[in-house]
Design an enzyme around this catalytic site. Sequence first.
Site, PDB file in Angstrom:
ATOM      1  N   ARG A 282       0.909  -1.382   0.271  1.00 10.29           N
ATOM      2  CA  ARG A 282       0.269   0.058  -0.033  1.00 10.29           C
ATOM      3  C   ARG A 282       1.023   1.208   0.052  1.00 10.29           C
ATOM      4  NH1 ARG A 282      -5.168  -0.520   4.174  1.00 10.29           N
ATOM      5  NH2 ARG A 282      -5.702  -2.214   2.722  1.00 10.29           N
ATOM      6  N   ARG A 382       1.306  -1.408   7.341  1.00  7.30           N
ATOM      7  CA  ARG A 382       0.648  -2.551   8.109  1.00  7.30           C
ATOM      8  C   ARG A 382       0.171  -3.554   6.258  1.00  7.30           C
ATOM      9  NH1 ARG A 382      -5.463  -3.430   7.293  1.00  7.30           N
ATOM     10  NH2 ARG A 382      -5.795  -0.805   7.043  1.00  7.30           N
TER      11      ARG A 382
HETATM   12  C1  SIN Z   1      -9.490  -1.739   1.986  1.00  5.25           C
HETATM   13  O1  SIN Z   1     -10.743  -2.493   1.845  1.00  5.25           O
HETATM   14  O2  SIN Z   1      -8.810  -1.945   0.958  1.00  5.25           O
HETATM   15  C2  SIN Z   1      -8.952  -1.403   3.581  1.00  5.25           C
HETATM   16  C3  SIN Z   1      -8.384  -2.537   3.862  1.00  5.25           C
HETATM   17  C4  SIN Z   1      -7.658  -1.944   4.821  1.00  5.25           C
HETATM   18  O3  SIN Z   1      -7.475  -1.602   5.240  1.00  5.25           O
HETATM   19  O4  SIN Z   1      -6.955  -3.778   6.031  1.00  5.25           O
END
Ligand code: SIN
Length: 568
Positions: A282, A382
């Site tokens: 991410r 995370r």
């Molecule tokens: C998402 O559904 O993209 C968020 C899930 C998360 O933040 O782990």
Amino acid sequence: MMLIVGAGVAGLSCAIAAARAGVEATLVTPGVLRPSADAGLAALAGGNTAMAQGGIAAAVGEDDTAADHAADTVAAGAGLVDPRAAHVLTAEGAEAMRAMLAGGFPADRDASGRLSLGLEAAHRRARIVHAGEDRTGAALHAFLAREVLEFVRRGLIRLTERTSLDSLLTDSGAVSGAVLRDAAGHRVTVRAGAVVLATGGYAALYPRTSNHAGARGEGIVQAAHAGAVVADLEFVQFHPTVLAGTGFLISEAVRGAGAVLRDGSGERFMTAVHAAAELAPRDVVARTMHRVLRQRGEDAVWLDATGIEVAGGSGTLARRFPSITAATRAQGFDWTREPVPVAPAAHYTMGGVATDLEARTTVPGLFAAGEVASTGVHGANRLASNSLLEGLVFGARAGRAAADYLDAGGSGAGSWANDTGMLAELSAAASVFEEVPVTVADPSWDLAPTGADARGPNSQIAAVSELSAVSAAVAAGLGIERDATGIDAVRRDCASLPGHAAQLATMVAQSAASRTESRGAHQRADHPATDPAQAVRQGWVARSTPHRSAGDDHRAQFATPLRSLAAC
Ligand code: SIN
């Protein structure tokens, strides 16, 4: 008595564990947990848990193992994940998920009844359990709340709604209760042998956030004032795909299902950056988007999910992602036929109150679980969908550990004070931090208060304007890319502001200033390289206050050398 503050996944899991352990427990929430016509108050109780879309990562698939899930968790965390914590999270998480499924958790299944598992970034296989398709958090919250309310009905848990944490009380270095505040601003002192914080993180300090407005880190500030070590505050995760101009998240599960990101010219840009393209970790995706937006002078890139509809047939997006379909439609987009504009927004805070694996903080009697805590499972970034799992696993651990602590008479085995491992690392790391000047206009823990908020009729207006000043400062200086000048500006701008948000922003800036490298979600334009020597969890101890000198003694015993966690 165990006081549990917060009724998201961690608080509810803690309350269930406390009730099963047979200890007296009170659960406090700013919202309402009991069925109510007031959707706003119900949302306050659910907080970020109830808003979660994508799901719960858990190694329950036939070809999956907790060890693989732990390895993905460690890899995403950029060298700062505590492998012991990742092991606990993934092994107990899979067990907890199996127990929930056996207990009737309404996970989505395919036509043959097999679990329908989603894929999200940096997972090596599809392992995301979801329910109600993209309404997993709401389903999980309702599932846990039902059990808690049953314990309430049987008199095993006391529930106090419309009430928040004001401050923590300490006595001889140990937590002895809390000052709570009701919706009208009345304060009440509650004595408790153990307090569990499950109050969430601080991503709502940022003006662009996917979070519930209440996620402003109050529990972290109050824990720090009580003398707790806090850690890793510099690591703020920005979710890449928040619908532009709104706080509405478009789940990573959409990219897991095949959606791609395009710049304003329609070109995919992630393929040139990472082998996993849109499913890179991410932090990598958010950072790349940030650079594309800056280079092109635009406010949004484009999430193209039309291929999912083409591949799956008409109605696929509406069936698989009903909430997102409704939200995009409300903004005037038909995402089955056209890309939708998205931009990164603050989503999750990896740092928080440092805990050991039993959710014990460095202050005896004080426990923390969920996003308010820094357990070591997330490191610098995370892994997607690990947060609900963390709340389930460490919330239950907090409930059991706090029950043990109470059973032991509030001493001995229940306190991290007797654990020489991670605490020593954190306390030693804390010595690299300067003392932060904490401006406390209203040191309410020194009062034994009952009565209305004494700050006067304009206090709410003042609080709103302080909050927007703090928000502007963190957005400018503690965004996806930082440097020393911007970080120092946050410290300068927030130093003169009262209120807990300004204190927290100052602490985050302090942590960001101290980490002179780029790692995971902490990207420094003036220190772009990762420095292997800084592969340690950072810690920070709150300024001592005169009435807590015993707490200072408590901390002084942990001045042993820092052990590097670089091996992670
Ligand atoms: C998402 O559904 O993209 C968020 C899930 C998360 O933040 O782990």
